[in-house]
Design an enzyme around this catalytic site. Structure first.
Site, mmCIF file in Angstrom:
data_model
loop_
_atom_site.group_PDB
_atom_site.id
_atom_site.type_symbol
_atom_site.label_atom_id
_atom_site.label_comp_id
_atom_site.label_asym_id
_atom_site.label_seq_id
_atom_site.Cartn_x
_atom_site.Cartn_y
_atom_site.Cartn_z
ATOM 1 C CG HIS A 1 -1.982 -0.989 1.078
ATOM 2 N ND1 HIS A 1 -1.667 -2.335 1.703
ATOM 3 C CD2 HIS A 1 -3.186 -0.850 0.739
ATOM 4 C CE1 HIS A 1 -2.781 -3.089 1.492
ATOM 5 N NE2 HIS A 1 -3.732 -2.267 0.872
ATOM 6 C CG ASP B 1 -4.033 -5.333 -4.312
ATOM 7 O OD1 ASP B 1 -5.342 -5.069 -3.943
ATOM 8 O OD2 ASP B 1 -3.205 -5.903 -3.378
#
Length: 600
Positions: free
Chosen positions: A250, A323
């Site tokens: 992330h 993702d």
């Protein structure tokens, strides 16, 4: 009328009648049933009638802020140029949609069912008449988008601790049926990563285990639960394997330095097992794996990995979804426009959460118009998407009945089943002084440590068993004042239960120091202290002096109830460590090995 329009509208009248939802169409009556031809032929015919813009839109999976498709939100205007979710659907005609609890989407299961119907109506009213595949991340455990009253489970590592694949399948089946009742037809689960790194900041308990065979068995069980039992799409993630990293994708771009042999031995087996079990979808990882592609590109943008390994070598024929493209790892090397194009070139079918929707949508259009990407390549992904919508009933029955949600979601039977399953997962790692189980004598218990709702839930469960409880929640990085207060309260109580959550985490110095200091200062009081790790089980390596230590692998109320049962001896601890707990600073030396677990 296009074949796809006939396909979707042929089942629309029935679906609408069931759901009680008004749908605006040009026809007053449904068209005749399409000729009985194969799904591939039907989808191929539909593709022929679509514009390039409509085709490209189907490759995107979007979200919007807010709980209602018709409610404006300025954040939507900033991101998409239009204020309501329905207008986002009308603008892009996306093939998929994702819900988040943290972005204002989730208020209740019934509200989500209504919201799903609103979104599907908006999709049908675009003129393309193609319902969306609505998805979410309901992994259970620490990644949950829809909380109570939806049924909660302990998560993947809790299942790994039980070694019970039948229970893992049941959990997926219940979760899947509840999602389906809310109009959600795809779960971005299960996590198929093998967590072999105790310092992994992003996977941890989201993984079933550090053992590839156990992860494979559990992954297959959950694929069966989602797809065969519940009738929704499962999504194995994060290919080619995110289990051995010190970086969070992330915020950074991780590199997995496994050799090809290690990858084949550790990371690949769960994905191979999922493919053999018929997994519908696989999510990519924003990680660099030099042994599979030495270019330095993340797997999401790697043709050698997605087309060469996943498609050709492993034979996967389902959907490949990225993702989230808003994550830092995939945005580091290229601009957002280039990322979208390169993902499709690599072999991706669905682009999840584009951070610059207009830029990325137009970049894909321009790539096709310039000849960089062939329209045939777009058609290949579109065919897979439409076939998956056919398989999962989205084209024919996109709507749900909000009035029936309560008969499926969070039923007493499901809640009882969940509690029984989670009860089997609690692992007693250390019990030197035989502190647990506590007898039934009245006593004062302090519940302290991490988690506002978690400490309250545990206190409530202990109170039900006759304890007089005090709660002193201290957070992830407790202040010196909070620690001193907890220590003072411990002196006034008979027993202290202290909850830790990633106390090992060296990426946040204050968290590391403060949670460890809290535990050590409580132990120094000489009072009876029970230490409980409610996330990763690795915390005890940083305060092995704790005489009593349990791992729950999850911090929801259902896990705290199971913990209370063990503390009071109502159930025996039967969980076994699904990972090694290494000595702090010595990753290759086990402090407590895989399979360890005490009982009485």
């Amino acid at each position: 009328m296009s074949a796809l329009r006939r396909l979707s509208l042929s089942g629309l009248a029935t679906a609408t009648a069931i759901a009680g939802v008004g749908v605006s169409t040009a026809e007053s009556a449904p068209p005749p049933e399409p000729a009985r031809i194969s799904d591939v032929q039907q989808a191929a015919r539909a593709i022929q009638g679509m514009t390039l813009e409509e085709k490209v839109g189907q490759l995107f999976v979007l979200f919007a802020y807010g709980p209602d498709a018709h409610k404006p939100d300025t954040r939507n205007t900033t991101l998409y140029g239009v204020p309501t979710p329905a207008e986002v659907v009308a603008k892009y005609k996306p093939g998929g949609w994702i819900y988040f609890n943290g972005r204002g989407n989730v208020e209740s299961p019934t509200q989500l069912a209504t919201y799903s119907n609103q979104l599907q109506t908006a999709a049908i009213n675009t003129g393309l008449h193609v319902p969306m595949m609505i998805a979410t991340d309901q992994e259970q455990g620490v990644v949950v988008r829809i909380g109570p009253p939806a049924t909660q489970f302990g998560g993947n590592m809790a299942h790994g601790a039980t070694r019970n694949t039948a229970d893992a399948r049941t959990a997926a089946a219940i979760t899947g049926r509840e999602l389906k009742a809310m109009g959600i037809r795809q779960d971005y689960a299960p996590v198929a990563d093998v967590n072999v790194n105790a310092l992994n900041p992003v996977i941890g308990v989201r993984s079933f285990s550090s053992d590839p065979q156990l992860v494979s068995d559990m992954t297959v069980a959950q694929v069966q639960g989602y797809q065969r039992d519940a009738g929704i799409m499962a999504t194995a993630k994060h290919f080619p394997g995110h289990g051995d990293t010190r970086d969070d994708s992330h915020t950074a771009l991780p590199t997995i330095n496994h050799t090809l042999e290690q990858w084949n031995t550790i990371d690949a087996p769960p994905f191979k097992a999922a493919i053999k079990a018929g997994i519908d979808s696989i999510m990519t990882a924003h990680i660099v794996v030099p042994s599979l592609d030495p270019s330095g590109d993340p797997a999401t943008l790697s043709k050698p990995i997605l087309t060469g390994v996943l498609r050709q070598q492993l034979g996967f024929k389902g959907l490949i979804i990225t993702d989230g493209l808003e994550m830092a790892a995939v945005r580091q090397q290229y601009g957002d426009a280039e990322v979208a194009v390169r993902a499709i070139e690599a072999g991706v079918d669905q682009l999840l959460l584009p951070p610059a929707p207009d830029v990325q949508f137009n970049a894909v259009l321009d790539a096709v118009r310039s000849g960089r990407i062939s329209e045939q390549r777009i058609n290949e992904s579109l065919l897979r998407i439409l076939l998956m919508k056919l398989k999962n009933g989205v084209l024919f029955t996109p709507f749900v009945d909000p009035a029936k949600v309560a008969t499926t979601v969070g039923t007493p039977a499901s809640l009882a089943t969940a509690q029984t399953i989670v009860d089997k997962s609690v692992t007693l790692v250390k019990n030197n002084a035989n502190v647990v189980p506590l007898n039934a004598d009245p006593r004062k218990i302090l519940v302290t440590g991490w988690g506002v709702s978690t400490t309250q839930a545990l206190a409530a469960s202990l109170t039900k068993r006759g304890a007089t409880t005090t709660v002193a929640q201290t957070g992830a990085a407790p202040s010196d004042a909070a620690i001193a207060d907890a220590v003072a309260k411990a002196q006034l109580n008979d027993v202290t239960v202290v909850i830790t959550q990633k106390a090992w985490d060296t990426t946040v110095t204050d968290k590391l120091a403060k949670q460890q200091k809290l535990v050590k200062d409580l132990l120094a009081t000489g009072k009876t202290v029970i230490v409980v790790a409610v996330r990763d089980p690795y915390d005890i390596a940083y305060f092995d002096a704790a005489p009593t230590y349990l791992a729950t692998y999850g911090y929801a109320a259902v896990s705290m109830e199971s913990l209370a049962k063990v503390i009071y001896g109502e159930t025996k601890p039967t969980g076994k460590l699904p990972v090694d707990i290494p000595v702090a600073g010595q990753p290759d030396t086990a402090l407590y090995p895989f399979g360890h677990g005490l009982t009485w």
